[in-house]
Design a protein around this motif. Sequence first.
Motif, PDB file in Angstrom:
ATOM      1  N   UNK A   1       4.845 -48.127 -73.804  1.00  0.00           N
ATOM      2  CA  UNK A   1       5.063 -48.472 -75.667  1.00  0.00           C
ATOM      3  C   UNK A   1       3.911 -48.238 -76.065  1.00  0.00           C
ATOM      4  N   UNK A   2       2.505 -48.890 -75.650  1.00  0.00           N
ATOM      5  CA  UNK A   2       1.981 -48.885 -76.883  1.00  0.00           C
ATOM      6  C   UNK A   2       1.315 -48.446 -76.154  1.00  0.00           C
ATOM      7  N   UNK A   3       1.081 -46.725 -75.869  1.00  0.00           N
ATOM      8  CA  UNK A   3       0.666 -45.384 -76.428  1.00  0.00           C
ATOM      9  C   UNK A   3       0.202 -44.764 -74.549  1.00  0.00           C
ATOM     10  N   UNK A   4       0.063 -46.155 -73.716  1.00  0.00           N
ATOM     11  CA  UNK A   4      -1.087 -45.655 -72.739  1.00  0.00           C
ATOM     12  C   UNK A   4      -0.276 -44.165 -71.985  1.00  0.00           C
ATOM     13  N   UNK A   5      -0.882 -43.688 -71.436  1.00  0.00           N
ATOM     14  CA  UNK A   5      -0.368 -42.629 -70.611  1.00  0.00           C
ATOM     15  C   UNK A   5      -0.808 -42.978 -69.127  1.00  0.00           C
ATOM     16  N   UNK A   6      -0.081 -43.624 -68.373  1.00  0.00           N
ATOM     17  CA  UNK A   6       0.373 -43.777 -66.532  1.00  0.00           C
ATOM     18  C   UNK A   6       0.852 -43.110 -65.994  1.00  0.00           C
ATOM     19  N   UNK A   7       0.287 -42.850 -64.535  1.00  0.00           N
ATOM     20  CA  UNK A   7       1.114 -41.923 -63.519  1.00  0.00           C
ATOM     21  C   UNK A   7       1.031 -43.330 -62.287  1.00  0.00           C
ATOM     22  N   UNK A   8       2.961 -43.119 -62.123  1.00  0.00           N
ATOM     23  CA  UNK A   8       3.373 -44.440 -60.856  1.00  0.00           C
ATOM     24  C   UNK A   8       3.207 -43.174 -59.798  1.00  0.00           C
ATOM     25  N   UNK A   9       2.321 -43.786 -58.172  1.00  0.00           N
ATOM     26  CA  UNK A   9       2.059 -43.655 -58.129  1.00  0.00           C
ATOM     27  C   UNK A   9       2.852 -44.644 -56.203  1.00  0.00           C
ATOM     28  N   UNK A  10       3.165 -45.605 -56.674  1.00  0.00           N
ATOM     29  CA  UNK A  10       4.278 -46.288 -55.676  1.00  0.00           C
ATOM     30  C   UNK A  10       4.471 -45.657 -54.532  1.00  0.00           C
ATOM     31  N   UNK A  11       5.193 -44.917 -55.038  1.00  0.00           N
ATOM     32  CA  UNK A  11       6.458 -44.072 -54.088  1.00  0.00           C
ATOM     33  C   UNK A  11       4.964 -43.798 -52.956  1.00  0.00           C
TER      34      UNK A  11
END
Length: 419
Positions: free
Chosen positions: A127-137
């Motif tokens: 929501x704050x505009x930052x971009x992430x990648x989810x590697x938890x799996x």
Amino acid sequence: MQELVAKLPFLDTDTELELDEDEQYLHIHIKKANKKLLSKLEGEKYITQRVEILKEAQEMLRKWEAGDPEVVALWEMMNGWVYKGFEETYKNIGVDFDSYYYESNTYLLGKDVVADGLAKGVFEKDPDGSVWIDLTEDGLDRKIVLRSDGTAVYMTQDIGTAIQRVKDFPDVGGMVYTVGNEQDYHFKVLFLILKKLGFDWADSLYHLSYGMVDLPSGKMKSREGTVVDADDLMAEMTETAQKISEELGKLDDYSEEEKARLYKIIGLGALKYYILKVDPKKRILFDPKESVDFAGNTGPFIQYTYARIQSLIRRADFDYAITLQPQDVTLHEKEKELLKQLAQYPDVVQNAAAGHSPALIANYTYDLVKEYNSFYQSVPVLGSEVMNEKVFRIQLSKKVGDTIKSAFGLLGIDVPERM
């Protein structure tokens, strides 16, 4: 007493010694009682200061990416200082590069790739505009690739740099990132992100994770002032080599220029070999004095053997560049062992490359030198009364010398013709 109690936790050691016995007792217990509180207060103060500094740095980064003339000019000036220092250090240690990649030139490509990955669902926007990648799996965690204000992070830059390198060298068979083991997690994430972006060559990326270097006095830590400057260390190694060489007293016929060059060859050889002989994944306890020892598994010991061989060849007053047949010479047992050792060299080089371990080459060279010295002490070379034996033993010695020079060349270490 209240005034004393108020200032006791902040007294330094010298002040503490001036207190009487009761005051010292009180001082010690107040320090123990207030340790957690003081840590919290100091921690909050430190965090507040850090937050303000980080805010200023973040604003400068935003201005830099926006092309602010003042910030860019400051950045260019400071970078100039850094690169000039790097250039001097690399020159001193004998290191050069075929090409340079600057993150300031590749971060835009990284941001474009992130935008493309976001559109494909590889990345996700908060929501704050930052971009992430989810590697938890994948057993890792969520990793930011773009800040909320749109500025790049290290990961963004590394993504762009990797892609640009492959564009510039499409036939490259892989890339080795030689970075300390404190960055293990970073490169696991980088390689995985590149795979998820669909780059097949990501399978050929390798992080050569090397161990840290400790001093005899303990781990090198910048905050404690125990970091060794590379230029200072090289100068110290050269000075140590000079002292030891002068004690041996074998340089009387050398000019001052020749001596200076020899001291540097020995000093840098000692430094490089001492580090490279250890498996790169292991921690190293570096002892400057031990590394310049002319006996044992050290660079100077190997260099000295090479110089001895060259001296032997120079004293050969006959033509040894002839072809001998197997029946021309009856091999001594020491010659057979030395030939076996020489025959291993090509495989050692291949194994070192496959295992990303210069230590294999370093320790092979030491074993070769030990074998040669055993041969030299057991078998007469120039002292043989049989010409074919003298010819063969000079040829064998030359081959050993050539192999030492080749192996040390792969390690970036020079060998002197005389010592």
